[in-house]
Design a protein around this motif. Structure first.
Motif, PDB file in Angstrom:
ATOM      1  N   UNK A 130      39.006  -2.969   6.503  1.00 13.24           N
ATOM      2  CA  UNK A 130      40.092  -2.806   5.540  1.00 13.24           C
ATOM      3  C   UNK A 130      39.553  -2.194   4.254  1.00 13.24           C
ATOM      4  N   UNK A 131      38.372  -2.642   3.831  1.00 12.82           N
ATOM      5  CA  UNK A 131      37.764  -2.096   2.610  1.00 12.82           C
ATOM      6  C   UNK A 131      37.518  -0.592   2.734  1.00 12.82           C
ATOM      7  N   UNK A 132      37.046  -0.158   3.897  1.00 11.70           N
ATOM      8  CA  UNK A 132      36.776   1.275   4.097  1.00 11.70           C
ATOM      9  C   UNK A 132      38.072   2.071   3.959  1.00 11.70           C
ATOM     10  N   UNK A 133      39.127   1.567   4.597  1.00 12.28           N
ATOM     11  CA  UNK A 133      40.410   2.281   4.548  1.00 12.28           C
ATOM     12  C   UNK A 133      40.968   2.292   3.132  1.00 12.28           C
ATOM     13  N   UNK A 134      40.860   1.159   2.428  1.00 12.62           N
ATOM     14  CA  UNK A 134      41.389   1.114   1.060  1.00 12.62           C
ATOM     15  C   UNK A 134      40.600   2.045   0.139  1.00 12.62           C
ATOM     16  N   UNK A 140      41.083   6.935  -2.965  1.00  7.97           N
ATOM     17  CA  UNK A 140      40.831   8.370  -2.812  1.00  7.97           C
ATOM     18  C   UNK A 140      39.340   8.706  -2.913  1.00  7.97           C
ATOM     19  N   UNK A 141      38.506   7.803  -2.398  1.00  2.17           N
ATOM     20  CA  UNK A 141      37.057   8.045  -2.431  1.00  2.17           C
ATOM     21  C   UNK A 141      36.694   9.071  -1.368  1.00  2.17           C
ATOM     22  N   UNK A 142      35.731   9.903  -1.665  1.00  3.90           N
ATOM     23  CA  UNK A 142      35.249  10.882  -0.693  1.00  3.90           C
ATOM     24  C   UNK A 142      34.428  10.169   0.378  1.00  3.90           C
ATOM     25  N   UNK A 143      34.431  10.742   1.561  1.00  7.43           N
ATOM     26  CA  UNK A 143      33.668  10.153   2.666  1.00  7.43           C
ATOM     27  C   UNK A 143      32.190  10.045   2.291  1.00  7.43           C
ATOM     28  N   UNK A 147      29.981   6.747   2.433  1.00  7.87           N
ATOM     29  CA  UNK A 147      28.751   6.766   3.241  1.00  7.87           C
ATOM     30  C   UNK A 147      27.564   6.296   2.403  1.00  7.87           C
ATOM     31  N   UNK A 148      27.484   6.765   1.165  1.00  8.10           N
ATOM     32  CA  UNK A 148      26.375   6.344   0.297  1.00  8.10           C
ATOM     33  C   UNK A 148      26.408   4.835   0.084  1.00  8.10           C
ATOM     34  N   UNK A 149      27.636   4.303  -0.138  1.00  8.29           N
ATOM     35  CA  UNK A 149      27.743   2.862  -0.384  1.00  8.29           C
ATOM     36  C   UNK A 149      27.340   2.052   0.846  1.00  8.29           C
ATOM     37  N   UNK A 150      27.677   2.578   2.029  1.00 10.34           N
ATOM     38  CA  UNK A 150      27.403   1.839   3.263  1.00 10.34           C
ATOM     39  C   UNK A 150      26.022   2.132   3.826  1.00 10.34           C
ATOM     40  N   UNK A 151      25.358   3.115   3.244  1.00  5.73           N
ATOM     41  CA  UNK A 151      24.048   3.493   3.766  1.00  5.73           C
ATOM     42  C   UNK A 151      24.151   4.185   5.111  1.00  5.73           C
ATOM     43  N   UNK A 152      25.217   4.939   5.332  1.00  2.00           N
ATOM     44  CA  UNK A 152      25.413   5.636   6.596  1.00  2.00           C
ATOM     45  C   UNK A 152      25.645   7.118   6.318  1.00  2.00           C
ATOM     46  N   UNK A 153      25.704   7.906   7.407  1.00  2.00           N
ATOM     47  CA  UNK A 153      25.961   9.339   7.233  1.00  2.00           C
ATOM     48  C   UNK A 153      27.462   9.569   7.123  1.00  2.00           C
ATOM     49  N   UNK A 154      27.872  10.677   6.500  1.00  2.00           N
ATOM     50  CA  UNK A 154      29.306  10.989   6.422  1.00  2.00           C
ATOM     51  C   UNK A 154      29.948  11.087   7.798  1.00  2.00           C
TER      52      UNK A 154
END
Lengths: 181, 421
Positions: A130-134, A140-143, A147-154
């Motif tokens: 839910x947090x990712x979708x919100x 309106x956050x960019x992918x 990705x930076x916040x989650x430590x993953x790739x776009x």
């Protein structure tokens, strides 16, 4: 008070009557704009401008005519204007897809109901999803930022968003069909 | 959401996500366009995905109906308040009011403090001037017909011309500000305030007038009756314009035309043309807000640096055209022409063009102003009128792109602003 009476009062300059008309019709206009425009701020701007156009045009509104279709025509024009103005400012790549999508604003009476159902589905997601979708659609956050916040790739975040949206789409289908999602 | 479940469908869905995220590369864009144009289930799925994203954004949006209604109400409230007079008044009492340059959606606010200041200054001036008819000069500079300075009370029959913004105040709290160059005749007040605007523009805030004694303001083209409102009225040769900030007035012309103009509307009075009230929310915006995006470089090389657009061609012509069409528009900018005698400012898809002459003084920069309104074209360069000539020469009212053109040499454009009604 019925809508025709509200419209009559608004035509006489009653702002509270017009505010009530806004409350009654804003959901449908937002749904209409959302089918062509993703950014919620952009949808807000379009809908607000449409209501302002309607307020200014009220002195020339023909009393007794249905108000909703007239208002939706105004909103349709605002959506077209937004898409046209946006096209002029887009990169060549985005503009090419804009043209291929050929978005044309249409009134969809079911959009408001689908949005309401989606809210319930959204509330039923696990917290992380839910947090990712919100972040993506409310903030309106960019992918890339997500990705930076989650430590993953776009690409990984895009895949995650696709999977979450698939789940939401299934939930939506079930809710609209009357089953619990 | 993954297209048709196949790898190709997934790839296409990911490309659409990149499009929605506005980070699409050229190859992905081309592939996505191909998928959409091919039609079929994949194209339908992609379109559904795009629409779903918008619905999801609304589902995630906590804004409720009440918040939307409140935002609209605030806009309506803001638009009903007078704005331009604040600029004149505030200058007189030492405060600056800046005009927003981005596309503002609300008129500027009338600060209650500024209104109170007007009343305070007017009351002080009246207490000093003593009982009599006519307004009192409360700020700015102007001249009377005999060349003397405009000051104190202006009695009926007096013609005053403003040198700077000249502010007049009436005992009932009405305020009139003459823009520089405006010529206003103060007529009698036996049956209500009477003013005649010979030339130029005024901004007025008229207090509510007693029943049967409306304020009447006329120009060579029309007269308006005011019962309590604020507006800007301008008179030029063969044309008057009224912009309403609050209240409502009725415009009447000698040929029988009349029109009610309400707050937030603008009316142009031109002999022989229908009277029409249009929205008056035009705000000037930068012509090049995002560099040269939205402009087509048709000939020559065009660049933008430090806000200055420059076009040149090593041999031959340079032309820059807007990607979008404009119907009615006012454009102001500074231009510098080097290595040529003239540049052209073209409107309506090259239907009409104005030749802007190169100048030597002021470093070669010249102020250019273009208006295209209801088929009437006007242009000045360095304050001097420039005639429009027919290119293709079709209906001057038709919408079309705006373009600039130079046959040789280079052209620079700075401080370009555009206003659309």
């Amino acid at each position: 008070m019925d809508e025709e009476a509200l419209v009559g009062q608004a035509m006489d300059g009653d702002r509270e009557a017009f505010a009530e008309l806004v409350r009654l019709h804003q959901g449908r206009l937002r749904g209409m704009a959302a089918l062509c425009v993703v950014g919620r701020d952009d949808v807000h701007d379009i809908v607000q401008e449409a209501f302002i156009d309607a307020w200014r045009g009220l002195p020339r509104f023909e009393a007794g005519r249905p108000f909703g279709p007239w208002l939706r025509t105004i909103c349709r024009n605002r959506i077209r204007r937004f898409l046209r103005d946006r096209r002029a400012q887009r990169s060549r790549e985005l503009a090419a897809v804009d043209e291929a999508l050929a978005l044309e604003p249409e009134d969809d009476p079911g959009a408001e109901r689908r949005i309401a159902a989606l809210r319930t589905c959204l509330a039923g997601l696990e917290a992380g999803h839910r947090d990712v979708i919100l972040r993506r659609y409310r903030d309106d956050a960019a992918v890339q930022d997500i990705a930076d916040d989650l430590g993953r790739t776009p690409n990984a975040v895009s895949m995650l968003i696709l999977r979450i949206k698939s789940a939401l789409q299934r939930c939506l289908g079930q809710r609209l069909a009357g089953e619990p999602g | 959401m993954s297209g048709d479940g196949s790898e190709a469908g997934l790839a296409s869905a990911l490309r659409l996500e990149a499009y929605l995220d506005e980070r699409l590369d050229a190859a992905s864009a081309a592939a996505l366009v191909e998928d959409l144009r091919r039609g079929g289930p994949m194209a339908a799925q992609l379109r559904a995905q795009a629409a779903f994203a918008g619905l999801l954004a609304q589902a995630a949006d906590p804004t409720d109906a009440e918040a939307v209604a409140r935002a609209v109400a605030e806009r309506i409230d803001a638009e009903s308040r007078p704005s331009a007079l604040v600029r004149s008044v505030d200058r007189g009492i030492g405060r600056a009011t800046r005009r927003r340059s981005r596309p503002a959606r609300a008129w500027r606010w009338w600060p209650a403090a500024a209104a109170a200041a007007v009343f305070a200054v007017a009351a002080l001036a009246w207490s000093m001037a003593g009982p009599a008819t006519g307004p009192v000069v409360v700020g700015g500079e102007g001249r009377l017909a005999d060349g003397s300075a405009a000051s104190g009370r202006l009695h009926p029959g007096i013609l005053v011309e403003a040198a700077t913004v000249l502010r007049l105040a009436y005992p009932d709290g009405s305020a009139v500000a003459l823009e520089p160059g405006a010529r206003l005749r103060i007529d009698g007040e036996a049956d209500g305030m009477r003013l005649h605007l010979e030339h130029g523009a005024i901004e007025a805030q008229i207090a509510h007038q007693p029943a049967g004694r409306p304020c009447r303001i006329s120009t060579p083209d029309c007269r308006i009756e005011v019962v309590g409102t604020s507006f800007r009225l301008a008179a030029a040769e063969g044309r008057s314009e009224l912009v309403m900030a609050s209240g409502e007035v009725r415009v009447a012309c000698d040929d029988g035309r009349s029109l009610a103009v309400r707050a937030g509307e603008r009316a142009e009075i031109v002999p022989g043309r229908p009277l029409v009230a249009r929205p008056a929310h035009a705000v000037a915006t930068a012509l090049f807000p995002d560099g040269l995006a939205g402009w087509r470089q048709l000939d020559g090389i065009w660049t933008i640096r430090d806000g200055v657009v420059r076009g040149s061609a090593p041999a031959g012509r340079s032309r820059l055209a807007s990607a979008r069409d404009y119907r009615d528009v006012e454009l102001t900018c500074r231009m510098r022409i080097v290595g040529a005698e003239v540049a052209e400012l073209q409107v309506g898809d090259y239907n009409w063009f104005a030749r802007i002459p190169a100048v030597v003084k002021d470093g070669g920069w010249t102020e250019v102003r273009l208006t295209k309104r209801g088929g009437v074209l006007a242009c000045t360069a360095g304050g001097q009128p420039v005639e429009f000539e027919p290119g293709v020469g079709q209906d001057p009212a038709r919408p079309g792109c705006i373009s600039v053109y130079i046959r040789t040499g280079s052209l620079e454009i700075a401080d370009a602003l555009i206003t659309e009604p």
